[in-house]
Every structure is written in C-alpha cells, then in structure tokens.
Design a protein around this motif. Structure first.
Motif, PDB file in Angstrom:
ATOM      1  N   THR A 308      44.617  47.290  48.325  1.00 28.27           N
ATOM      2  CA  THR A 308      43.499  46.351  48.432  1.00 28.27           C
ATOM      3  C   THR A 308      43.031  46.267  49.879  1.00 28.27           C
ATOM      4  OG1 THR A 308      45.019  44.485  48.751  1.00 28.27           O
ATOM      5  CG2 THR A 308      44.259  44.894  46.510  1.00 28.27           C
ATOM      6  N   TRP A 309      41.744  46.090  50.007  1.00 25.60           N
ATOM      7  CA  TRP A 309      41.128  45.821  51.313  1.00 25.60           C
ATOM      8  C   TRP A 309      40.337  44.531  51.190  1.00 25.60           C
ATOM      9  CZ3 TRP A 309      35.700  45.982  52.347  1.00 25.60           C
ATOM     10  CH2 TRP A 309      35.370  45.766  53.686  1.00 25.60           C
ATOM     11  N   ASN A 320      36.965  41.548  48.078  1.00 28.01           N
ATOM     12  CA  ASN A 320      38.211  42.284  47.835  1.00 28.01           C
ATOM     13  C   ASN A 320      37.877  43.597  47.140  1.00 28.01           C
ATOM     14  OD1 ASN A 320      40.078  40.559  48.931  1.00 28.01           O
ATOM     15  ND2 ASN A 320      40.519  39.493  47.031  1.00 28.01           N
ATOM     16  N   ILE A 321      38.314  44.686  47.713  1.00 24.65           N
ATOM     17  CA  ILE A 321      38.172  45.993  47.097  1.00 24.65           C
ATOM     18  C   ILE A 321      39.577  46.497  46.752  1.00 24.65           C
ATOM     19  CG2 ILE A 321      37.402  48.377  47.346  1.00 24.65           C
ATOM     20  CD1 ILE A 321      35.121  46.422  47.255  1.00 24.65           C
ATOM     21  N   LYS A 322      39.785  46.861  45.503  1.00 22.95           N
ATOM     22  CA  LYS A 322      41.091  47.384  45.116  1.00 22.95           C
ATOM     23  C   LYS A 322      40.951  48.845  44.706  1.00 22.95           C
ATOM     24  CE  LYS A 322      40.834  45.755  40.317  1.00 22.95           C
ATOM     25  NZ  LYS A 322      41.493  44.924  39.270  1.00 22.95           N
ATOM     26  N   ASN A 361      41.972  54.102  39.350  1.00 21.26           N
ATOM     27  CA  ASN A 361      41.285  52.836  39.140  1.00 21.26           C
ATOM     28  C   ASN A 361      40.726  52.310  40.452  1.00 21.26           C
ATOM     29  OD1 ASN A 361      44.309  52.021  39.682  1.00 21.26           O
ATOM     30  ND2 ASN A 361      43.111  50.163  40.091  1.00 21.26           N
ATOM     31  N   THR A 362      39.642  51.587  40.342  1.00 21.42           N
ATOM     32  CA  THR A 362      39.047  50.926  41.486  1.00 21.42           C
ATOM     33  C   THR A 362      38.302  49.699  40.977  1.00 21.42           C
ATOM     34  OG1 THR A 362      37.654  51.216  43.453  1.00 21.42           O
ATOM     35  CG2 THR A 362      36.872  52.211  41.412  1.00 21.42           C
ATOM     36  N   GLY A 363      37.863  48.897  41.885  1.00 20.86           N
ATOM     37  CA  GLY A 363      37.140  47.688  41.495  1.00 20.86           C
ATOM     38  C   GLY A 363      36.917  46.807  42.699  1.00 20.86           C
ATOM     39  N   VAL A 380      33.829  43.967  39.291  1.00 17.46           N
ATOM     40  CA  VAL A 380      33.868  45.062  38.332  1.00 17.46           C
ATOM     41  C   VAL A 380      35.242  45.730  38.406  1.00 17.46           C
ATOM     42  CG1 VAL A 380      31.385  45.505  38.426  1.00 17.46           C
ATOM     43  CG2 VAL A 380      32.923  46.719  39.992  1.00 17.46           C
ATOM     44  N   ASP A 381      35.635  46.344  37.296  1.00 20.82           N
ATOM     45  CA  ASP A 381      36.856  47.150  37.221  1.00 20.82           C
ATOM     46  C   ASP A 381      36.510  48.471  36.564  1.00 20.82           C
ATOM     47  OD1 ASP A 381      38.694  45.328  38.331  1.00 20.82           O
ATOM     48  OD2 ASP A 381      38.861  44.265  36.428  1.00 20.82           O
ATOM     49  N   ILE A 382      37.011  49.558  37.129  1.00 23.40           N
ATOM     50  CA  ILE A 382      36.806  50.886  36.568  1.00 23.40           C
ATOM     51  C   ILE A 382      38.158  51.585  36.509  1.00 23.40           C
ATOM     52  CG2 ILE A 382      35.633  53.115  36.802  1.00 23.40           C
ATOM     53  CD1 ILE A 382      33.503  51.693  38.482  1.00 23.40           C
TER      54      ILE A 382
END
Length: 732
Positions: A308-309, A320-322, A361-363, A380-382
């Motif tokens: 996470t960033w 938050n970017i995961k 995965n990212t989101g 969003v979640d991908i």
C-alpha cells in the motif's frame, strides 16, 4: 491492515492503525460525559499517546459489528493452527474432526458463505488457513455484516486474518514449541526480528515446523436392494509426515513529504508424505478388492505480496493505493495398489496432478471528511487470476479413468468492483454507515469440449447503525440491513472430475458445473451490547439471511467413458432462509465480586435455524449447519505465583441434514476440552504447557441414500487424539 488507516474514516471495517497516533473521537468525548467521566472540549485536554485503542474499545466504537482478537487470545491455549483458535469464538465453527482442521464457518453456514481474508485481501485459491502458524498472525477480525470496502461475498460474515506487524516492537521474539500426539513429535520454531534503517522500518518473521500424524478411520456400509443384502466393512489407516516453512516479513518506508509505503510478502512451503492401507470385507456380492495400499506425496508453495501507498492532502483528504499479487503451485502424486482375497495383485491406479495459480490485484480508495461528522470514501478493486491444471489418472494398463485425463485445463477470473460509503455521526448517541458496492466477476475455462464463459454481477447496498442508549453506561444497540452474495467456487465451475476409487451413491465422483449462478442474500442483524468496566462484555445478536439461487450438490448415476458411475455436481436449486441468535458473556469475576479470585470468564452460545425450499423436512437445513454450538472457558491467575491456569470446553451437538430428497447426512457430537498452564519467569520469558482435545472422542459421520429402490447406509468412525504442547516464549 497493511495500510496505515485513519480511525475516523475506517471505523466501520478496520481498526485504527498501529503506526500513527489515535485521536480521541468527538463522540467518545460526548460518551464520556454520559458515563460520568471527566471530559473537556479544550484541545490541550485531549491526550494523544501514540497507542492504539484496545480490542474492546475498537469493537465498541466500530459502527459495523466487529470483534477483534489480538495476541492474548491467539496465545492463550498454545494452539498450533488458526482453526483451533477460531472454534472458541462466538458463532464460529470448524468442520471436520478435532485436530485435523476443516473449513471455517460463521453462523454454522458451510464452506463458501464465510469470507476469509488475509490482510483485507482474498486468500489465494487453494490456500489453507491451517497451513498458517498462529505465531505469524497479529490479530483476527470478525465482521458479522458485509461492508462496501471489502468484497460482499460474505453472506455469513467475514474473518480477516491480519499478519504480524511491527508496531512498537523493540525486541526479538523467539517461540520454540514441541507437540506430541500418540508419541509423534511436532516441533516448531518462530522468530520475529525488528529493525530500522533511517526511514525504513522492518520486522522479519519466520516459522519452521515438522509434524507427524496417524489416522484411523472405519466405515461400515449396509446396502439393501432387490437382490438381497450386501454389507461392507472398510478400515483405513493413514500415517503422514509434513514439513512447513513460512516467511512474513514487513517493510514500512516514510517519505519526507509524509507519504508512506508498506509492503508485506507471505511465503509458505509445505511438503507431505503419506502411507495408507484400506482393508475391505464384503458379503453378498463379488468383492472388488480385499486390501489396498497407497503412498502419496504433495508439495504446496504460495507466494503472496501485499502493498500500500498512502498520501495525505492539505484538505484532510487521503488516498490509499494498494497493489499485490501472488502465485501458487500444488503438486500431488499417489499410487494405489489393490489386492484380492487370495492376496494376489489386481490393479494399481496412479494419480498425478499439478495446479498453478497466479493473481494480480490493485485498487485505490479516496477518503475525505465532509461537513460535520461525515467521512466519505470511494474506491475501486481490480483482481485477475489464472489457474492451470493438469491431472492424469490411469490404471496399471495405462487406461485413463476419466475423459479429460492428461488434458491441460485452464481457467481465468477477472473481478472488478467499485464502492462508495459514508460514515457519519448523527449525534453523540447515534452513528450510521451507508455503503454501495458493485462487483462483477467473469470466469473463463477451457476443457476438451471447448471454452466456457461465466459472467455475473451484483449490486450490494449495506446499512449499519449503532445507538448508544442515553443515560446508560456503555449500553448500545446495533442494526444492520445488508445485501451479500456467494460466488461459485472456481472448482465448482470447472468440470474437472475427482474420481472416487470406491464409487457409490455416498462416495461419488465430483465434478463442476460451468453454468452456476451466484447465490444472493438479503440480511438483517440486530444486537444489544453491554460493556463492563474491566474489558468485559455481554451481548446478544439476532440475525436472518434470505438466500436465493441456493447452490447444492446433486448426485446421479451417469454414463461415463468407463461405464455407469455415481457423479456429484453443484446446481442452483432455489430458495433458503436461515436465522439465529448469538450470545456472549466475557468478564472478570472481580467485576462482580471485588474480593473474589482473579478469574476471567469467557462464554458464548449460538442457536441456528434454517430451511431449504423444495426439500421435505424436518431436517431440510443448510448443508453442514449444526443446530447450536457453545464455548465456556476461564483463566485463573494465582495470587502467590506467576502462574495462570485455564481451559476451554467446546461443544457442538449431533445433527442431521436432508441434503436432497434422497440423501440424509449426519454428524456426531463434538466435545473438545483444552487446558493450559502459563508460568512467567520474567517479563521477557514464559513457559506454556497445553493439552488440546483432552477427551479425544471418536468423530462420527453418516450418510443414508435411497435411490432406484436401493437403500445405502454409510457409518464412519474416525479416531481423534490428544495433543500435548510445551512452548517457550522469549523476548531478547
């Protein structure tokens, strides 16, 4: 969670972050006045000490119903698996016999209804929680209702396993244990080493283990047909030895502008070798074999990364970017040899399978306080995943045992989700959470007959509210109205058969159904909570779930390339409803008897009801759901010695489930007693001795099938064993 979190924006679904100071919420100050505690609105009177809220405080302040269990609960009984810990928690049951693990269930609902997360992310396909040592876990979060931020594949609820963190850790933790079952050794070593290099902090955690086990299972079969009676008696013995390695390091980096970057990989490797024998006595018809021997080997490797960033804006907004991904590989091979009544060799069957999984995965989530008491969040979640599976099952003459034997079968999934949520304080007594999540899943699979696509999407509105009763100290009422779903498991969608070597109506081959639809559920939860002074609670939770497109396995006699065989496959059969009550009491005896002994009491009781339309009662329940379950435990701290004694009694009564119009399954009573003693030599060294499954009762299961004029009964007795553990825990 992996990402540092703002308690004001994540109290519905996440605890406050350990790496940042925890502010005192305005509603907590208002509640303090209600409780008669001194409070002051002046800024200089609000203390920020950098420590996170206690587990009980986080539970109380969360808008969505959530229970948190930290290291104290994880360490108490010296358990070797996560399942042994979870079975004692309110409303949680674990399938299978004691000491051998099983699927984890909330509300008694079978596999797939409970969402299992690792660090807030979906666990890798094929990953077993029993392969994760409790020493690798920081805390367990149980969320009774779905929230928009997570996937709403949580009809029964969500269990989030949070891996070890480095919060305030200044010492090296070393845990050495030795377990014994029937004289078979199972050593384990776990080490956590923290450190810091400038703006980079880290904690390196590793566990190695070895385990030897022996299984003794007896099955009696009685089948009656038009030609007479056939009786079978099958006795299975299995010995296995497994070895495991787990790595869960964690890295945190803080940039000059205040941004933070966190990354935590999970690496597990386990190997298992087994030997077994199966003796079969049969009366009334030609006996297929008299003795079968088997040898097997399996190796499983999983690599999963969580990152996470986080960036904070000047307007108090936060982004938050995961990101993450993983791969897993499972290799299995076995050889089974069958012999006749005269001892002569009949045939052998070789089974080899390789399964490879990859995921990415990212989101992202943007959070911003709005107005007075509102915190808005959207994200969003991908996730994408691919499975490649090759399975070969042949006899000693090289004849395949099913149509796709040896073919390379592939499947891929793509999941996209978007959500928005608002958490707000209406006043000092009432807080609410409203969220909406859309989630779409597409599955593609390729088999010998060609490609198959499956697409589904679900809208899930959720609403949670908590009312702190005016004039009462620490009393509150919760209400949740939710929509959730259960997506078909990938194995249920791919039509790759699992061959039963003793095929019959109660031991069928298993295959998938690529045309399954997801189950949809509407849910209602109502709870009353009374918090005590010394970290205690008394609560009652009522729930109901209305389920459509229920998935259930159907067993039929099918023509295959090797002749007629009984085959079980999943189908959507219709509508079901389940409801229940969950009671919990957890307190220190001195809360009520100030001069009494230092005893902590823990108890919970759950009662479940369910019915499936289209199947005649009285046992037309959800599959694998018991009628009730209970736990009672206590800890006694001796006054004159640095010794704590404790234990727990876990009970699930016998029950039966009418799974189809033709099949009734039964599960025997489960009673499990666990005891422990903890001697603290110093603040940094302690010794724990534990006995798990002290009674070691036999585990009984049965199945009764009536079809085509045939009555087929299977009764199985599986022995269980007591496990003794000695564990030394040190901080250096």
């Amino acid at each position: 969670m992996i990402a540092p979190s703002d308690p004001a924006s994540q109290k519905a679904s996440k605890p406050a972050d350990k790496s940042t100071p925890t502010p005192v919420p305005a509603k907590a100050l208002a509640q303090a006045r209600k409780d008669g505690q001194p409070a002051n609105d002046k800024a200089q009177d609000v203390v920020i000490d950098g420590s996170r809220q206690s587990d009980m405080d986080q539970r109380r302040m969360s808008t969505a119903a959530k229970m948190i269990y930290g290291r104290e609960e994880l360490d108490r009984n010296g358990d070797s698996t996560i399942g042994e810990i979870l079975k004692r928690l309110p409303g949680v049951t674990v399938g299978g016999r004691p000491g051998r693990g099983g699927d984890i269930r909330m509300r008694g609902m079978g596999n797939g209804y409970t969402q299992i997360l690792l660090n807030g992310e979906r666990a890798p396909r094929g990953f077993s929680m029993d392969s994760l040592s409790p020493d690798q876990v920081e805390r367990i979060e149980i969320i009774r209702g779905p929230v928009a931020e997570y996937s709403t594949q949580a009809i029964a609820g969500t269990i989030n396993i949070v891996l070890r963190e480095d919060y305030r850790q200044k010492t090296t933790d070393i845990r050495v244990s030795e377990s014994m079952e029937q004289g078979r050794s199972a050593p384990n070593l776990s080490i956590t080493y923290p450190g810091q290099l400038g703006d980079l902090s880290y904690a390196l955690t590793a566990s190695v283990s070895k385990n030897r086990q022996h299984d003794d299972v007896t099955t009696d079969t009685d089948e009656t047909n038009a030609q007479g009676e056939m009786v079978q008696h099958q006795h299975d013995l299995t010995s296995r030895e497994s070895r495991g390695l787990q790595l869960t390091p964690r890295f945190n980096y803080r940039f000059e502008n205040g941004d933070t970057l966190a990354f935590q990989p999970l690496v597990t490797n386990s190997r298992s070798d087994s030997r077994g024998s199966s003796k079969l006595d049969q009366i009334g018809e030609i006996q297929e074999y008299a003795l079968a021997t088997s040898v097997g080997h399996s190796e499983t490797t999983f690599l999963r990364g969580f990152g996470t960033w986080q960036h904070k804006f000047d307007d108090n907004g936060k982004l938050n970017i995961k990101f993450g991904g993983g791969s897993g590989k499972i290799d299995t091979n076995s050889l089974r040899s069958e012999y006749g009544t005269d001892g002569g060799f009949l045939k052998s069957i070789t089974d080899t399978a390789t399964t490879k999984d990859t995921t990415l995965n990212t989101g992202g989530k943007y959070t911003k306080p709005m107005g007075d008491g509102h915190t808005l969040a959207a994200g969003v979640d991908i996730e994408t995943g691919k499975r490649n599976e090759t399975k070969v099952t042949v006899d000693d003459k090289g004849v395949p045992q099913f149509a796709d034997s040896g073919d390379n079968l592939t499947a891929s999934t793509r999941r996209f989700a978007a959500f928005v949520q608002d958490e707000f304080d209406i006043n000092a007594e009432f807080s609410a959470y409203a969220g909406l999540r859309w989630e779409g899943i597409r599955t593609k699979s390729t088999i010998s007959t060609g490609p198959i696509d499956n697409t589904s999407s679900v809208w899930s509105p959720v609403l949670h509210g908590v009312w702190r009763i005016p004039g009462e100290k620490k009393d509150q009422i919760r209400l949740s109205v939710t929509h959730a779903y259960r997506a078909p498991a990938l194995n249920d969608l791919i039509a790759v058969p699992s061959i039963s070597l003793l095929n019959g109506p109660t031991k069928p081959d298993r295959t998938g159904n690529p045309f399954l639809k997801p189950e949809l559920s509407k849910g209602l939860d109502l709870a009353y909570e009374h918090y005590l002074t010394n970290a205690g609670i008394m609560s009652a939770n009522f729930f109901v779930r209305d389920i459509n497109d229920l998935i259930r396995r159907n067993t039929v006699l099918t023509d295959t390339v090797t002749g007629p065989r009984w085959v079980s496959s999943p189908v959507n059969i219709g509508h079901a409803i389940t409801k229940g009550v969950e009671l919990e009491a957890k307190f220190q005896l001195q809360e009520f008897l100030p001069e009494g002994p230092a005893i902590d009491l823990r108890s919970n009781y759950s009662r479940f009801w369910s019915s499936v339309d289209g199947i005649q009662g009285p046992n037309n329940r959800l599959d694998q759901q018991p009628k009730e379950t209970a736990n009672f435990g206590l800890d006694y701290r001796l006054a004159q010695l640095p010794l704590t004694l404790g234990g727990n009694y876990n009970w699930t009564p016998a029950y039966a489930v009418q799974t189809t119009e033709t099949q009734l399954n039964s599960i025997g009573i489960k009673r499990q007693i666990d005891l422990y003693g903890l001697w603290k030599f110093s603040p940094t060294t302690q010794l724990r001795i534990a006995a798990n499954n002290l009674q070691a009762n036999d585990y009984l299961t049965g199945s009764f099938v009536t079809t085509g004029g045939i009555n087929h009964v299977d009764n199985t007795v599986a022995k269980t064993y007591t496990t003794w553990t000695v564990r030394l825990e040190m901080k250096i």
